[in-house]
Enzyme design. Structure first.
Site, PDB file in Angstrom:
ATOM      1  N   CYS A  93       0.818  -1.222   0.000  1.00  0.00           N
ATOM      2  CA  CYS A  93       0.000   0.000   0.000  1.00  0.00           C
ATOM      3  C   CYS A  93       0.855   1.275   0.000  1.00  0.00           C
ATOM      4  CB  CYS A  93      -0.966  -0.032   1.171  1.00  0.00           C
ATOM      5  SG  CYS A  93      -2.393   1.019   0.879  1.00  0.00           S
ATOM      6  N   ARG A 130     -12.800   6.348  -0.724  1.00  0.00           N
ATOM      7  CA  ARG A 130     -11.593   5.536  -0.628  1.00  0.00           C
ATOM      8  C   ARG A 130     -11.894   4.134  -1.180  1.00  0.00           C
ATOM      9  NH1 ARG A 130      -7.556   7.450   2.272  1.00  0.00           N
ATOM     10  NH2 ARG A 130      -6.705   5.415   2.858  1.00  0.00           N
ATOM     11  N   HIS A 192      -3.495  -5.417   2.475  1.00  0.00           N
ATOM     12  CA  HIS A 192      -3.166  -5.551   3.904  1.00  0.00           C
ATOM     13  C   HIS A 192      -3.801  -6.845   4.421  1.00  0.00           C
ATOM     14  CE1 HIS A 192      -1.952  -1.297   4.348  1.00  0.00           C
ATOM     15  NE2 HIS A 192      -3.019  -0.979   3.654  1.00  0.00           N
TER      16      HIS A 192
HETATM   17  N1  GLN Z   1      -1.904   6.977   2.285  1.00  0.00           N
HETATM   18  C1  GLN Z   1      -2.063   6.129   1.105  1.00  0.00           C
HETATM   19  C2  GLN Z   1      -3.471   6.238   0.495  1.00  0.00           C
HETATM   20  O1  GLN Z   1      -4.385   6.692   1.138  1.00  0.00           O
HETATM   21  C3  GLN Z   1      -1.763   4.684   1.474  1.00  0.00           C
HETATM   22  C4  GLN Z   1      -2.739   4.121   2.500  1.00  0.00           C
HETATM   23  C5  GLN Z   1      -2.292   2.784   3.082  1.00  0.00           C
HETATM   24  O2  GLN Z   1      -1.102   2.493   3.197  1.00  0.00           O
HETATM   25  N2  GLN Z   1      -3.291   1.960   3.536  1.00  0.00           N
HETATM   26  O3  GLN Z   1      -3.663   5.821  -0.653  1.00  0.00           O
END
Ligand code: GLN
Length: 248
Positions: A93, A130, A192
């Site tokens: 990520c 998101r 994740h």
């Molecule tokens: N900050 C990055 C995003 O929002 C990665 C997020 C994460 O590592 N879960 O895309």
């Protein structure tokens, strides 16, 4: 045999328990009588990617990515050289995004990456949805499951190999059905979970690549009793497929 795993910024880039990837690698090595050392690499620490067998970096929020980016940038040429020499790596990520060329974050700031993968990531802004949920990806290592939560959308350059194809979930950008990226033995992914405890075949592929690189191609890994891991895999898979069947 011994497995030396470098874990970059473990206290900062550790969203959703990504340190579980290091624990899974160590457990799966030690259950086979292979010594495993996890080497934390924090900001400012001396580190030679050529002196380890496997490299890990987890996810992080935009502010955490900004915090480690200058240090990571300095390490970029040595990491790219090691990856091109066959070093296995897993970047998850936020760490994955910074293994690309740049991440344009939620407020439009450009966070430079180290260009292991030929890609860039663009966050569509703070009001955009998101990409959140359970994920199933078809990969060369078989089906891989995990959990994603990212605002950034990642776009692979022509010729950049993905990690896999999205079966359920958003993946790189919720549009082109790609997930993650690969370069040699380096894997970038949004998954994740943490990822490796519930994807034992992937964990073993990374361990085997690392050990064969150091000890030669005759190295093999005896199978483990993976009942619990596979039960976790199935649960995550079912959750992702249930969500995929729900009407938008
Ligand atoms: N900050 C990055 C995003 O929002 C990665 C997020 C994460 O590592 N879960 O895309």
């Amino acid at each position: 045999m011994e497995l030396r795993v470098a874990h970059l910024y473990p206290g900062v880039m550790n969203l959703y328990g990504d340190r579980g990837n290091a624990l899974a690698l160590r457990t799966r090595a030690e259950r086979r009588g292979i010594a495993c050392t996890i080497i934390p690499v924090n900001i400012g620490d001396p580190f030679d990617p050529g002196a380890v067998d496997l490299l890990l970096i987890g996810g992080g929020q935009d502010r955490e990515q900004r915090r480690i980016a200058p240090d990571l940038l300095q390490r970029g040429p040595a990491i790219r050289e090691a990856v091109d020499a066959g070093l296995p790596a897993l970047a998850v990520c936020g760490g994955y995004q910074l293994f690309g060329h740049r991440y344009i974050d939620h407020d439009g700031s450009i966070i430079p990456g180290i260009g292991v993968f030929d890609l860039e990531t663009r966050h569509p802004g703070p009001i955009a949805d998101r990409c959140i949920g359970d994920v199933v990806v078809e990969t060369p290592f078989g089906e891989v499951v995990g959990f994603e939560n990212h605002g950034g959308r990642t776009y692979l350059a022509p010729g950049q190999e993905p990690f896999g194809a999205v079966v359920a979930g958003f993946g790189n950008n919720a549009a082109d059905r790609t997930e993650g990226a690969r370069r040699g033995n380096a894997i970038g992914t949004y998954l994740h979970g943490s990822l490796l405890p519930k994807n034992p075949a992937l964990a073993d592929a990374l361990i085997l690549a690392a050990l064969r690189r150091r000890y030669g191609d005759r190295v093999t890994l005896p199978p483990l009793d993976d009942v619990a891991a596979l039960r976790a895999h199935e649960a995550a898979r079912a959750a992702a497929l249930r969500r995929a069947r729900r009407p938008a």
